[in-house]
Scaffold this active site. Structure first.
Site, PDB file in Angstrom:
ATOM      1  N   CYS A   2      11.685 -18.551  18.149  1.00  0.00           N
ATOM      2  CA  CYS A   2      11.738 -17.134  18.398  1.00  0.00           C
ATOM      3  C   CYS A   2      10.801 -17.069  19.723  1.00  0.00           C
ATOM      4  CB  CYS A   2      11.491 -16.255  17.621  1.00  0.00           C
ATOM      5  SG  CYS A   2      12.650 -16.088  16.319  1.00  0.00           S
ATOM      6  N   ARG A  27      13.705 -21.425  22.964  1.00  0.00           N
ATOM      7  CA  ARG A  27      13.158 -21.692  21.556  1.00  0.00           C
ATOM      8  C   ARG A  27      13.829 -20.877  20.618  1.00  0.00           C
ATOM      9  NH1 ARG A  27       7.022 -21.365  22.317  1.00  0.00           N
ATOM     10  NH2 ARG A  27       7.055 -20.896  20.113  1.00  0.00           N
ATOM     11  N   TRP A  75      15.411 -16.789  16.618  1.00  0.00           N
ATOM     12  CA  TRP A  75      16.107 -18.146  16.001  1.00  0.00           C
ATOM     13  C   TRP A  75      16.253 -17.739  14.424  1.00  0.00           C
ATOM     14  CZ3 TRP A  75      14.668 -21.768  12.407  1.00  0.00           C
ATOM     15  CH2 TRP A  75      15.478 -22.771  12.043  1.00  0.00           C
ATOM     16  N   ASN A  99       7.776 -13.192  15.171  1.00  0.00           N
ATOM     17  CA  ASN A  99       8.097 -14.508  14.997  1.00  0.00           C
ATOM     18  C   ASN A  99       7.442 -14.983  13.894  1.00  0.00           C
ATOM     19  OD1 ASN A  99       9.254 -14.566  17.784  1.00  0.00           O
ATOM     20  ND2 ASN A  99       7.599 -16.076  18.458  1.00  0.00           N
ATOM     21  N   GLY A 100       8.137 -15.645  13.065  1.00  0.00           N
ATOM     22  CA  GLY A 100       7.838 -16.237  11.825  1.00  0.00           C
ATOM     23  C   GLY A 100       8.526 -15.715  10.525  1.00  0.00           C
ATOM     24  N   GLU A 483      15.945 -42.528  16.483  1.00  0.00           N
ATOM     25  CA  GLU A 483      15.826 -41.379  17.683  1.00  0.00           C
ATOM     26  C   GLU A 483      17.290 -41.479  18.254  1.00  0.00           C
ATOM     27  OE1 GLU A 483      14.110 -39.172  18.235  1.00  0.00           O
ATOM     28  OE2 GLU A 483      14.308 -38.743  20.264  1.00  0.00           O
ATOM     29  N   LYS A 487      19.402 -37.917  18.669  1.00  0.00           N
ATOM     30  CA  LYS A 487      19.718 -37.348  19.749  1.00  0.00           C
ATOM     31  C   LYS A 487      21.304 -37.152  19.682  1.00  0.00           C
ATOM     32  CE  LYS A 487      16.952 -36.609  21.024  1.00  0.00           C
ATOM     33  NZ  LYS A 487      15.603 -36.285  20.787  1.00  0.00           N
ATOM     34  N   GLU A 490      22.202 -34.087  17.338  1.00  0.00           N
ATOM     35  CA  GLU A 490      21.497 -32.654  17.909  1.00  0.00           C
ATOM     36  C   GLU A 490      22.508 -32.230  18.852  1.00  0.00           C
ATOM     37  OE1 GLU A 490      16.804 -32.975  17.848  1.00  0.00           O
ATOM     38  OE2 GLU A 490      17.646 -34.353  19.336  1.00  0.00           O
ATOM     39  N   HIS A 506      23.855 -53.880   2.293  1.00  0.00           N
ATOM     40  CA  HIS A 506      23.405 -53.188   1.106  1.00  0.00           C
ATOM     41  C   HIS A 506      24.194 -51.966   0.776  1.00  0.00           C
ATOM     42  CE1 HIS A 506      20.514 -56.294   0.212  1.00  0.00           C
ATOM     43  NE2 HIS A 506      20.139 -56.291   1.524  1.00  0.00           N
ATOM     44  N   LYS A 605      13.744 -25.005  20.132  1.00  0.00           N
ATOM     45  CA  LYS A 605      12.547 -25.752  20.614  1.00  0.00           C
ATOM     46  C   LYS A 605      11.328 -25.281  19.767  1.00  0.00           C
ATOM     47  CE  LYS A 605      11.199 -28.778  23.507  1.00  0.00           C
ATOM     48  NZ  LYS A 605      12.039 -30.226  23.711  1.00  0.00           N
TER      49      LYS A 605
HETATM   50  N1  HGA Z   1      12.094 -14.185  10.241  1.00  0.00           N
HETATM   51  C1  HGA Z   1      12.401 -13.658  11.371  1.00  0.00           C
HETATM   52  C2  HGA Z   1      11.985 -14.310  12.591  1.00  0.00           C
HETATM   53  C3  HGA Z   1      12.524 -15.623  12.941  1.00  0.00           C
HETATM   54  C4  HGA Z   1      11.557 -16.483  13.670  1.00  0.00           C
HETATM   55  O1  HGA Z   1      10.467 -16.495  13.941  1.00  0.00           O
HETATM   56  N2  HGA Z   1      12.555 -17.622  13.972  1.00  0.00           N
HETATM   57  O2  HGA Z   1      11.468 -18.756  14.690  1.00  0.00           O
HETATM   58  C5  HGA Z   1      14.098 -13.571  11.667  1.00  0.00           C
HETATM   59  O3  HGA Z   1      14.743 -14.282  10.983  1.00  0.00           O
HETATM   60  O4  HGA Z   1      14.505 -12.706  12.404  1.00  0.00           O
END
Ligand code: HGA
Length: 610
Positions: A2, A27, A75, A99-100, A483, A487, A490, A506, A605
């Site tokens: 985020c 991000r 995110w 964020n979090g 790796e 890639k 992803e 195996h 990211k």
């Molecule tokens: N939990 C919050 C913020 C998500 C976040 O920090 N993502 O990196 C949400 O889901 O909106």
């Protein structure tokens, strides 16, 4: 993950917030939103699912102007990526971006519902807005109410808040998610990463864990975790904003792949003498601490974990030091037995990877000898909290799928291996001088591998219609195969699995048929003959082989076998070189499939949530 941007100024800040969001979009990019205290003295917001460009379009059609505001690119962790769940979240006169993750959000939600608050999103963040609103009823002052609010939050947060009731300020809190204040003249800013603000200032003040900040046009005031008023040092960057532009390249990822000779060169600069690695590159106490090291524990996530796995081969083979490598999300919750004199090594591009950071914090209680971070961001939490550091000099990495960060991490880890071996006297005669010489030649070798770009682009066509792929490697090439598979997953969304080549029989051999291409890296080392036998096992089952082989490995094209010859390189450095064609392969497959190369779905990211 985020991104947060905020501003308090005398001019209209909408373009500043939007530009900041664009710079942070790598991000997180599920949705974006902005809340402004408008020139009509109202709190208004605009939110849109999807990328920042959607929000920008909406703001062009329906402009919002203001001098105080916050913005967010999301995110999602809690609640689908739709407009309703996009930040900022409102409660009465308040707007909050976060964020979090708030771990006790369910309990808080129940309490707040009982108090009459109505929730309009599924996010954990909305509880913060309502809780703050509730606290304001008794405490009146926004900053004081925020201090009381965060005391009830469990989990991780970087928060920015504005209120239409107290429009003289922006308030912020940091615990587990980074925040930086950008200092201007008669205006101040806030962001989750200084990159977002390089357009408006070059002076920054980093919040520390537990800090609360009150940011006004003319002043900034900060309180620490104990509620004490504190001064945080302000740092000025004079190097000019790092260009977040793709130059001649179609995608950031391709640009970053091609930057590898230069950034590897930069990572080596000042760290080698004539024929030795300069141990002080890891910090003034490095020599003293390295002399005591009898074991190494490496902890990292994703691509950085693969770098750690390569380092294990180097540390044991070259320096004779036992090494364990573990993903941080497992390590942090496991009861760990620590061998005496173990160096704890973390690897992270951003230095804010939540799991790695938590593992480091736990490790401090477990009796490790010391901690060392291999990291790309000098001002990150990981670097600040580690005893020793080696900064990779990859420069800003924008592509979500890591490329140049990985190869520079490998260089850093080889420098670490040689330093430990040098100080402990465990390197074989002449090895250090040889490898120092080889490291000097490495940028040129990487350039030669990059010159194979168009050959790899052609090979990519073999994958465009496939749904599954195997990657094989032996020894230190096994993590390189991992790796390579990561890639491809992803950015092209093709299912890819990596195996040590000897494990094929195996189990995974059962999957092989002519719909399952098998990619292999084959430097010319003592495992080559064994690898060739494993490849025969694949061919015998109709599997199509794509082999990146040393020019001296004696491997040639044949039916169902596509050999790409690689420049010859010292075996120890081969994991770095062989990474290049695998990065190019995943890139060109993704381009053929038309996916969003720089911002692949569901990813982000700098993974700052658990
Ligand atoms: N939990 C919050 C913020 C998500 C976040 O920090 N993502 O990196 C949400 O889901 O909106």
């Amino acid at each position: 993950m985020c991104g947060i941007v905020g501003a308090v100024a005398e001019r209209n800040i909408t373009p500043i917030l939007l530009e900041g969001l664009k710079r942070l979009e790598y991000r997180g990019y599920d949705s974006a939103g902005v809340a402004l205290y408008t020139n009509d003295d109202k709190l208004e917001r605009m939110r849109r699912p999807g990328k920042v460009s959607e929000l920008e379009l909406a703001l062009t059609e329906e402009p919002l102007l203001g001098r105080l505001g916050i913005a967010h690119t999301r995110w999602a962790t809690h609640g689908a990526p739709c407009e309703r769940n996009a930040h900022p979240h409102f409660s009465g006169d308040l707007a909050v971006v976060h964020n979090g993750i708030i771990e006790n959000h369910e309990a808080l939600r129940d309490q707040l519902k009982a108090l009459g608050y109505v929730f309009t999103s599924d996010t954990d963040t909305e509880v913060i807005a309502h809780l703050l609103n509730h606290k304001l009823k008794d405490l009146a002052d926004l900053t004081v109410a925020l201090k009381a609010t965060v005391k009830e939050l469990h989990g991780a947060y970087g928060l920015a808040v504005i209120s239409a009731d107290q429009p003289d300020r922006l308030v912020a809190a940091r615990s587990g998610s980074p925040l930086v204040i950008g200092l201007g003249m008669g205006e101040n800013f806030l962001a989750s990463d200084q990159l977002a603000l390089r357009q408006v200032t070059d002076r920054f003040m980093y919040l520390e864990e537990g800090d609360i900040a009150e940011i006004r046009r003319e002043s900034v005031q900060i309180w620490d975790v104990n509620g004490q008023s504190v001064e945080r040092e302000s740092v000025q960057y004079r190097d000019g904003a790092e260009a977040a532009d793709k130059g001649e390249f179609r995608h950031f990822m391709l640009k970053e792949i091609h930057e590898q000779p230069a950034v590897v060169q930069r990572t080596l600069e000042g760290r080698l003498s004539q024929n030795q690695v300069l141990v002080q590159a890891f910090g003034p106490q490095a020599a003293e601490l390295f002399a005591k090291v009898r074991n190494v524990q490496i902890v990292a996530c994703g691509t950085s974990y693969h770098a750690g796995m390569v380092a294990r081969y180097w540390l044991e083979e070259l320096a004779g030091i036992p090494c364990q490598v573990e993903v941080a999300s497992e390590f942090r919750y496991r009861k760990v037995v620590v061998q005496p004199d173990t160096l704890f090594v973390t690897i992270s591009q951003s230095g804010e990877t939540a799991d790695t950071l938590a593992a480091l914090r736990n490790a401090k209680e477990l009796g490790f000898l010391a901690s060392l971070a291999i990291c790309n961001v000098g001002i990150s939490s990981l670097v600040r909290e580690s005893d020793l550091t080696l900064l990779t000099q990859a420069g800003r990495e924008i592509g979500v799928a890591s490329t140049k960060a990985f190869t520079t991490q490998l260089v850093g880890l080889l420098l670490l291996t040689l330093s430990l071996g040098q100080v402990r006297g465990t390197l074989a005669e002449g090895v250090e001088a040889t490898l120092v010489e080889e490291l000097r030649r490495l940028p040129a070798r990487l350039g030669e591998a990059l010159a194979m770009d168009s050959t790899v682009e052609k090979i990519a066509e073999l994958f465009a219609e496939k749904n599954h792929t195997l990657f094989l490697g032996r020894g230190a090439q096994f993590p390189v195969a991992m790796e390579g598979a990561l890639k491809l997953k992803e950015i092209s969304y093709i299912h890819a699995e990596a195996y040590p080549a000897g494990e094929l029989k195996h189990g995974p051999l059962a999957l092989v048929d002519n719909d399952m291409p098998v990619v292999t890296v084959a430097p010319n080392n003592e495992l080559l003959e064994k690898l060739k036998s494993n490849l025969q096992e694949v061919r015998a089952r109709g599997g199509e082989l794509i082999v990146f082989a040393d020019e001296k490995a004696g491997m040639t094209n044949g039916e169902g076998t596509h050999v790409v010859h690689m420049p010859h390189i010292h075996d120890i450095l081969s994991p770095i070189l062989y990474t290049i064609p695998l990065q190019l392969l995943s890139y060109y497959v993704a381009v053929l499939k038309g996916t969003d190369v720089d911002q692949p779905r569901n990813l982000a990211k700098s993974v700052t949530v658990e």
